[in-house]
Scaffold this motif. Structure first.
Motif, PDB file in Angstrom:
ATOM      1  N   TYR A  69      99.400  42.423 141.427  1.00 34.24           N
ATOM      2  CA  TYR A  69      99.897  42.553 142.800  1.00 34.24           C
ATOM      3  C   TYR A  69     100.314  41.191 143.369  1.00 34.24           C
ATOM      4  O   TYR A  69     101.342  41.075 144.029  1.00 34.24           O
ATOM      5  N   GLN A  70      99.536  40.151 143.117  1.00 32.12           N
ATOM      6  CA  GLN A  70      99.896  38.810 143.595  1.00 32.12           C
ATOM      7  C   GLN A  70     101.240  38.361 143.025  1.00 32.12           C
ATOM      8  O   GLN A  70     102.051  37.766 143.728  1.00 32.12           O
ATOM      9  N   ALA A  71     101.467  38.642 141.752  1.00 31.68           N
ATOM     10  CA  ALA A  71     102.706  38.217 141.102  1.00 31.68           C
ATOM     11  C   ALA A  71     103.925  38.851 141.756  1.00 31.68           C
ATOM     12  O   ALA A  71     104.939  38.184 141.955  1.00 31.68           O
ATOM     13  N   TRP A  72     103.827  40.133 142.108  1.00 31.78           N
ATOM     14  CA  TRP A  72     105.022  40.845 142.566  1.00 31.78           C
ATOM     15  C   TRP A  72     105.066  41.085 144.066  1.00 31.78           C
ATOM     16  O   TRP A  72     106.102  41.480 144.601  1.00 31.78           O
ATOM     17  N   TRP A  73     103.985  40.845 144.783  1.00 31.19           N
ATOM     18  CA  TRP A  73     103.971  41.100 146.224  1.00 31.19           C
ATOM     19  C   TRP A  73     103.833  39.840 147.055  1.00 31.19           C
ATOM     20  O   TRP A  73     103.888  39.898 148.272  1.00 31.19           O
ATOM     21  N   SER A  74     103.589  38.708 146.445  1.00 26.93           N
ATOM     22  CA  SER A  74     103.410  37.483 147.228  1.00 26.93           C
ATOM     23  C   SER A  74     104.458  36.455 146.805  1.00 26.93           C
ATOM     24  O   SER A  74     105.130  36.630 145.802  1.00 26.93           O
ATOM     25  N   GLY A  75     104.564  35.401 147.542  1.00 21.64           N
ATOM     26  CA  GLY A  75     105.476  34.317 147.188  1.00 21.64           C
ATOM     27  C   GLY A  75     104.805  33.253 146.330  1.00 21.64           C
ATOM     28  O   GLY A  75     105.413  32.243 146.008  1.00 21.64           O
ATOM     29  N   LYS A  76     103.551  33.487 145.961  1.00 15.34           N
ATOM     30  CA  LYS A  76     102.800  32.513 145.165  1.00 15.34           C
ATOM     31  C   LYS A  76     103.212  32.570 143.699  1.00 15.34           C
ATOM     32  O   LYS A  76     103.543  33.635 143.180  1.00 15.34           O
ATOM     33  N   SER A  77     103.141  31.424 143.019  1.00 19.05           N
ATOM     34  CA  SER A  77     103.331  31.406 141.574  1.00 19.05           C
ATOM     35  C   SER A  77     102.054  31.920 140.924  1.00 19.05           C
ATOM     36  O   SER A  77     100.956  31.490 141.279  1.00 19.05           O
ATOM     37  N   VAL A  78     102.205  32.853 139.981  1.00 18.96           N
ATOM     38  CA  VAL A  78     101.047  33.487 139.354  1.00 18.96           C
ATOM     39  C   VAL A  78     101.159  33.388 137.842  1.00 18.96           C
ATOM     40  O   VAL A  78     102.227  33.639 137.271  1.00 18.96           O
ATOM     41  N   LEU A  79     100.041  33.036 137.209  1.00 20.86           N
ATOM     42  CA  LEU A  79      99.927  33.023 135.746  1.00 20.86           C
ATOM     43  C   LEU A  79      98.484  33.386 135.427  1.00 20.86           C
ATOM     44  O   LEU A  79      97.586  32.556 135.536  1.00 20.86           O
ATOM     45  N   ASN A 102     104.749  35.870 137.462  1.00 18.96           N
ATOM     46  CA  ASN A 102     106.085  35.976 138.030  1.00 18.96           C
ATOM     47  C   ASN A 102     106.943  34.770 137.614  1.00 18.96           C
ATOM     48  O   ASN A 102     107.959  34.487 138.224  1.00 18.96           O
ATOM     49  N   CYS A 103     106.505  34.076 136.569  1.00 16.35           N
ATOM     50  CA  CYS A 103     107.321  33.003 136.006  1.00 16.35           C
ATOM     51  C   CYS A 103     108.518  33.627 135.288  1.00 16.35           C
ATOM     52  O   CYS A 103     108.538  34.829 135.044  1.00 16.35           O
ATOM     53  N   ASP A 104     109.490  32.822 134.933  1.00 22.05           N
ATOM     54  CA  ASP A 104     110.636  33.329 134.173  1.00 22.05           C
ATOM     55  C   ASP A 104     110.248  33.602 132.719  1.00 22.05           C
ATOM     56  O   ASP A 104     110.684  34.581 132.126  1.00 22.05           O
ATOM     57  N   GLN A 105     109.436  32.707 132.158  1.00 20.58           N
ATOM     58  CA  GLN A 105     108.957  32.842 130.785  1.00 20.58           C
ATOM     59  C   GLN A 105     107.526  32.326 130.717  1.00 20.58           C
ATOM     60  O   GLN A 105     107.121  31.489 131.520  1.00 20.58           O
ATOM     61  N   VAL A 106     106.785  32.811 129.734  1.00 20.53           N
ATOM     62  CA  VAL A 106     105.426  32.326 129.492  1.00 20.53           C
ATOM     63  C   VAL A 106     105.265  32.095 127.999  1.00 20.53           C
ATOM     64  O   VAL A 106     105.696  32.915 127.180  1.00 20.53           O
ATOM     65  N   GLU A 107     104.654  30.966 127.671  1.00 16.06           N
ATOM     66  CA  GLU A 107     104.344  30.652 126.276  1.00 16.06           C
ATOM     67  C   GLU A 107     102.834  30.650 126.112  1.00 16.06           C
ATOM     68  O   GLU A 107     102.107  30.110 126.947  1.00 16.06           O
ATOM     69  N   LEU A 108     102.365  31.265 125.043  1.00 10.96           N
ATOM     70  CA  LEU A 108     100.935  31.350 124.759  1.00 10.96           C
ATOM     71  C   LEU A 108     100.586  30.416 123.611  1.00 10.96           C
ATOM     72  O   LEU A 108     101.320  30.343 122.618  1.00 10.96           O
ATOM     73  N   PHE A 109      99.473  29.703 123.756  1.00 11.09           N
ATOM     74  CA  PHE A 109      98.996  28.775 122.729  1.00 11.09           C
ATOM     75  C   PHE A 109      97.565  29.127 122.342  1.00 11.09           C
ATOM     76  O   PHE A 109      96.738  29.427 123.209  1.00 11.09           O
ATOM     77  N   LEU A 110      97.283  29.090 121.056  1.00  8.03           N
ATOM     78  CA  LEU A 110      95.917  29.234 120.555  1.00  8.03           C
ATOM     79  C   LEU A 110      95.581  27.969 119.788  1.00  8.03           C
ATOM     80  O   LEU A 110      96.239  27.654 118.789  1.00  8.03           O
ATOM     81  N   ASN A 111      94.619  27.228 120.302  1.00  6.37           N
ATOM     82  CA  ASN A 111      94.208  25.962 119.695  1.00  6.37           C
ATOM     83  C   ASN A 111      95.404  25.031 119.465  1.00  6.37           C
ATOM     84  O   ASN A 111      95.534  24.405 118.418  1.00  6.37           O
ATOM     85  N   GLY A 112      96.305  24.990 120.451  1.00  3.78           N
ATOM     86  CA  GLY A 112      97.451  24.097 120.407  1.00  3.78           C
ATOM     87  C   GLY A 112      98.659  24.635 119.659  1.00  3.78           C
ATOM     88  O   GLY A 112      99.733  24.044 119.709  1.00  3.78           O
ATOM     89  N   LYS A 113      98.531  25.767 118.968  1.00  2.00           N
ATOM     90  CA  LYS A 113      99.643  26.353 118.208  1.00  2.00           C
ATOM     91  C   LYS A 113     100.306  27.449 119.046  1.00  2.00           C
ATOM     92  O   LYS A 113      99.635  28.339 119.560  1.00  2.00           O
ATOM     93  N   SER A 114     101.629  27.377 119.159  1.00  2.00           N
ATOM     94  CA  SER A 114     102.366  28.364 119.951  1.00  2.00           C
ATOM     95  C   SER A 114     102.312  29.738 119.295  1.00  2.00           C
ATOM     96  O   SER A 114     102.555  29.879 118.092  1.00  2.00           O
ATOM     97  N   MET A 115     102.002  30.730 120.109  1.00  2.00           N
ATOM     98  CA  MET A 115     102.030  32.130 119.677  1.00  2.00           C
ATOM     99  C   MET A 115     103.343  32.785 120.104  1.00  2.00           C
ATOM    100  O   MET A 115     103.533  33.980 119.932  1.00  2.00           O
ATOM    101  N   GLY A 116     104.221  31.988 120.694  1.00  2.00           N
ATOM    102  CA  GLY A 116     105.529  32.484 121.099  1.00  2.00           C
ATOM    103  C   GLY A 116     105.726  32.455 122.601  1.00  2.00           C
ATOM    104  O   GLY A 116     104.779  32.498 123.377  1.00  2.00           O
ATOM    105  N   LYS A 117     106.992  32.355 122.978  1.00  4.71           N
ATOM    106  CA  LYS A 117     107.391  32.348 124.380  1.00  4.71           C
ATOM    107  C   LYS A 117     108.030  33.699 124.663  1.00  4.71           C
ATOM    108  O   LYS A 117     108.832  34.186 123.872  1.00  4.71           O
ATOM    109  N   LYS A 118     107.675  34.295 125.816  1.00  7.66           N
ATOM    110  CA  LYS A 118     108.221  35.605 126.171  1.00  7.66           C
ATOM    111  C   LYS A 118     108.817  35.570 127.567  1.00  7.66           C
ATOM    112  O   LYS A 118     108.298  34.903 128.459  1.00  7.66           O
TER     113      LYS A 118
END
Length: 148
Positions: A69-79, A102-118
């Motif tokens: 709800y915060q991501a889509w109903w508020s003006g705050k940046s949410v992650l 509500n970012c444009d893209q998010v990248e996930l890291f596990l122990n410093g290794k990228s799991m991909g950007k979506k």
């Protein structure tokens, strides 16, 4: 899907809001309760004594849908990344990792290794299936600078 069907389904927050947001003739929705409360332990039974439908728990701590709800109903940046990353005994098993943002893209890291950007689509979540290993799970959100 008509409003009548929407009201009968008991949809999760994302499905409900996507249904409302896609229709110009709807202006909102009803959420049963903001807080979990004692009573109505559906779908559980004894010894559970409280509801689980609130946006916050009985102590007032935000639950995962709070961040949707915060991501889509508020003006705050949410992650907001979930679930927790403590799964002893599940090494190598895939864990579904979700992110409300509500970012444009998010990248996930596990122990410093990228799991991909979506790419984050409006009114949705993103997810990865990540083989569990102990360590640090980190998400990094990317937003284009606002136009002036």
């Amino acid at each position: 899907m008509t409003l009548k069907i929407l009201s009968k389904l008991g949809l999760n927050a994302e499905d409900m809001w996507k249904g409302v947001a896609s229709r110009d003739y709807l202006i909102g929705c009803f959420v049963w309760t903001g807080f979990d409360y004692r009573g109505e332990p559906t779908p559980y039974s004894w010894p559970c004594i409280n509801s689980h439908f609130g946006i916050m728990d009985t102590c007032g701590f935000p639950k995962d849908n709070y961040w949707y709800y915060q991501a889509w109903w508020s003006g705050k940046s949410v992650l907001h990344l979930f679930p927790h990353w403590n799964w002893p005994g599940k090494e190598g098993q895939e864990i579904s990792v979700w992110c409300h943002s509500n970012c444009d893209q998010v990248e996930l890291f596990l122990n410093g290794k990228s799991m991909g950007k979506k790419k984050v689509e409006e009114n949705t979540h993103i997810e990865w299936n990540v083989p569990y290993e102990p360590g640090k799970l980190l998400a990094r959100g990317y937003k284009k600078p606002a136009k002036r």
